[in-house]
Motif scaffolding. Structure first.
Motif, PDB file in Angstrom:
ATOM      1  N   PRO A  34      67.249 103.137  14.277  1.00  0.00           N
ATOM      2  CA  PRO A  34      66.904 104.077  13.671  1.00  0.00           C
ATOM      3  C   PRO A  34      65.455 103.864  13.052  1.00  0.00           C
ATOM      4  O   PRO A  34      65.063 102.688  12.588  1.00  0.00           O
ATOM      5  N   ARG A  35      64.847 104.847  12.862  1.00  0.00           N
ATOM      6  CA  ARG A  35      63.650 104.868  12.346  1.00  0.00           C
ATOM      7  C   ARG A  35      63.826 104.824  10.710  1.00  0.00           C
ATOM      8  O   ARG A  35      64.922 105.247  10.082  1.00  0.00           O
ATOM      9  N   PRO A  36      63.028 104.148   9.869  1.00  0.00           N
ATOM     10  CA  PRO A  36      63.107 103.936   8.436  1.00  0.00           C
ATOM     11  C   PRO A  36      63.310 105.118   7.596  1.00  0.00           C
ATOM     12  O   PRO A  36      64.364 105.281   6.751  1.00  0.00           O
ATOM     13  N   ASP A  37      62.881 106.307   8.077  1.00  0.00           N
ATOM     14  CA  ASP A  37      63.213 107.493   7.148  1.00  0.00           C
ATOM     15  C   ASP A  37      64.361 108.150   7.701  1.00  0.00           C
ATOM     16  O   ASP A  37      64.651 109.070   7.290  1.00  0.00           O
ATOM     17  N   ASP A  38      64.930 107.661   8.768  1.00  0.00           N
ATOM     18  CA  ASP A  38      66.444 108.207   9.301  1.00  0.00           C
ATOM     19  C   ASP A  38      67.567 108.268   8.357  1.00  0.00           C
ATOM     20  O   ASP A  38      68.181 108.643   8.336  1.00  0.00           O
ATOM     21  N   PHE A  39      67.450 107.186   7.589  1.00  0.00           N
ATOM     22  CA  PHE A  39      68.492 106.683   6.529  1.00  0.00           C
ATOM     23  C   PHE A  39      68.911 107.620   5.603  1.00  0.00           C
ATOM     24  O   PHE A  39      69.991 107.929   5.303  1.00  0.00           O
ATOM     25  N   ALA A  40      67.872 108.247   5.008  1.00  0.00           N
ATOM     26  CA  ALA A  40      68.037 109.204   3.942  1.00  0.00           C
ATOM     27  C   ALA A  40      68.507 110.631   4.620  1.00  0.00           C
ATOM     28  O   ALA A  40      69.098 111.387   4.039  1.00  0.00           O
ATOM     29  N   LYS A  41      68.093 110.781   5.994  1.00  0.00           N
ATOM     30  CA  LYS A  41      68.741 111.756   6.729  1.00  0.00           C
ATOM     31  C   LYS A  41      69.785 111.984   7.463  1.00  0.00           C
ATOM     32  O   LYS A  41      70.062 112.758   8.591  1.00  0.00           O
ATOM     33  N   ALA A  42      70.612 110.890   7.423  1.00  0.00           N
ATOM     34  CA  ALA A  42      71.716 110.533   7.947  1.00  0.00           C
ATOM     35  C   ALA A  42      73.112 111.019   7.241  1.00  0.00           C
ATOM     36  O   ALA A  42      73.008 111.394   6.462  1.00  0.00           O
ATOM     37  N   LEU A  43      74.061 111.125   8.122  1.00  0.00           N
ATOM     38  CA  LEU A  43      75.490 111.378   7.633  1.00  0.00           C
ATOM     39  C   LEU A  43      76.283 110.139   7.428  1.00  0.00           C
ATOM     40  O   LEU A  43      76.230 109.443   8.337  1.00  0.00           O
ATOM     41  N   TYR A  44      76.997 110.052   6.306  1.00  0.00           N
ATOM     42  CA  TYR A  44      77.625 108.909   5.973  1.00  0.00           C
ATOM     43  C   TYR A  44      78.996 109.207   5.989  1.00  0.00           C
ATOM     44  O   TYR A  44      79.335 110.111   4.951  1.00  0.00           O
TER      45      TYR A  44
END
Length: 389
Positions: free
Chosen positions: A162-172
């Motif tokens: 994942p790109r670094p900014d993908d984590f905030a835009k991910a579904l958990y």
């Protein structure tokens, strides 16, 4: 008079939430999820325990994958259907190093996992991969992939993470707690079950808060299913003398009442925890998904929905008090028995007495994705927008 005012205010708040949820459902802009990160137990393990210890054996995986692939089912799990629904490939287990790609997320779930630490070894049905360990693995994954992504600017391997900014835009996504409840059931009478369940939920809350602290913002949280309806819990598979259980022990579906009551208590406290975290984290969206009601609806209407009796098990030998689990061989009454699968798994709810078949998982996921069993009632595609409610 004061009570009437409070009641009217409460009804008005429900109407406002319903109206806003309807706005979200009708919104033309679904969430732009970049990845999925899953945490859980065997209900959503896509290969962790198989990679770490002993791999699954046939006939696991026979329906969809046509071979064992580390899933406790004949085919796909609910998390697999969720990933496909959102347009992602199936999630690779975090510790599986063979043929994996984490570009669109990772799965930290592991079979037998619990929210709290348990005093059990792997050979006793335990696992080192508790919820706490899973969140630590995620933290390590996030940190290391971030460094690697920035250092290897021209490397083709960047496409696997994942790109670094993908984590905030991910579904958990989360599906864990059933093994904690089972452990509490086994210790009924030796400890305060109510206090234990409260402690389990507190541990859950702490890990969710830890994930929020490192950037998670959209949480899709499954409650516990009806553990008393698992066929291996039912007297029909455990009573060698066919002794009739006392009145009130079973419900109308043959499920064990006190076990389901434990799951209900956990679910009630879990939902209260979600409500509290919503108030604390105004920048996050926390969706509570009522898996208990969804699964119990399927169990209650098994024949109507085209399934055999919910107590029946597709794979394994469970008769006269003997238990030989799916894929194993054993000697019973002097005869070698192979615990193989049924002729048509699609007709069964239970795959191996504990886990669901792909057909049942598909039925369940088709009920939860549109938000019908969620609080607030928004579909998973719009779950990031529930923070606006």
């Amino acid at each position: 008079m004061g009570f009437l005012v409070q009641l009217l205010a409460f009804i008005l708040s429900l109407l406002l939430v319903s109206m806003r949820a309807e706005d979200i459902i009708n919104s033309p802009q679904p969430c732009d999820f970049r990845a999925i990160f899953n945490f859980g137990d065997s209900n959503s393990d896509t290969g962790c325990m198989a990679a770490a210890f002993y791999p699954e054996v046939s006939p696991y995986g026979e329906t969809f994958f046509h071979q064992p692939v580390g899933r406790a089912s004949d085919g796909r799990l609910i998390i697999d259907f969720i990933a496909q629904h959102l347009g992602f490939p199936l999630l690779s287990a975090y510790i599986n190093s063979i043929g994996t790609s984490y570009r669109h997320g990772a799965n930290f779930a592991a079979g037998s996992s619990t929210i709290r630490r348990q005093n059990r070894t792997v050979f006793e049905g335990g696992t080192p991969f508790t919820f706490e360990i899973q969140t630590e693995q995620f933290n390590q994954f996030k940190q290391r992939t971030g460094k690697f992504f920035n250092q290897a600017r021209k490397s083709s391997f960047r496409g696997h993470f994942p790109r670094p900014d993908d984590f905030a835009k991910a579904l958990y996504t989360f599906d864990i707690g059933q093994n904690d409840i089972a452990a509490a059931i086994n210790r009924v009478g030796t400890e305060d079950s109510h206090a234990v369940i409260s402690d389990i939920v507190e541990h859950f809350s702490k890990q969710v808060q830890n994930l929020h602290e490192v950037g998670a913002r959209t949480f899709w949280i499954h409650n516990s299913g009806p553990i008393g309806c698992l066929p291996v819990a039912m007297p029909v598979h455990n009573n060698a003398t066919n002794h009739t259980p006392e009145a009130g022990y079973l419900d109308q579906n043959g499920c064990v009442n006190y076990e389901n009551d434990m799951a209900r208590e956990f679910n009630k406290k879990l939902k209260n925890m979600v409500v509290k975290l919503r108030a604390k984290f105004l920048d996050a969206s926390l969706i509570y998904v009522d898996m208990f009601s969804t699964k119990y609806e399927l169990i209650s209407n098994a024949n109507k929905e085209g399934f055999v009796e919910p107590s029946e098990i597709c794979c394994g030998y469970h008769k006269d008090g003997y238990h030989l689990y799916c894929g194993n061989k054993g000697m019973i009454n002097g005869k070698e028995i192979l615990a193989g699968s049924c002729e048509d798994p699609s007709k069964y709810i239970s795959w191996d007495g504990v886990h669901y078949t792909e057909a049942a998982n598909r039925w369940i996921v088709n009920r939860i994705l549109n938000g019908s069993f969620s609080d607030p009632p928004v579909p998973i595609t719009h779950s990031c927008r529930a923070l606006k409610l």
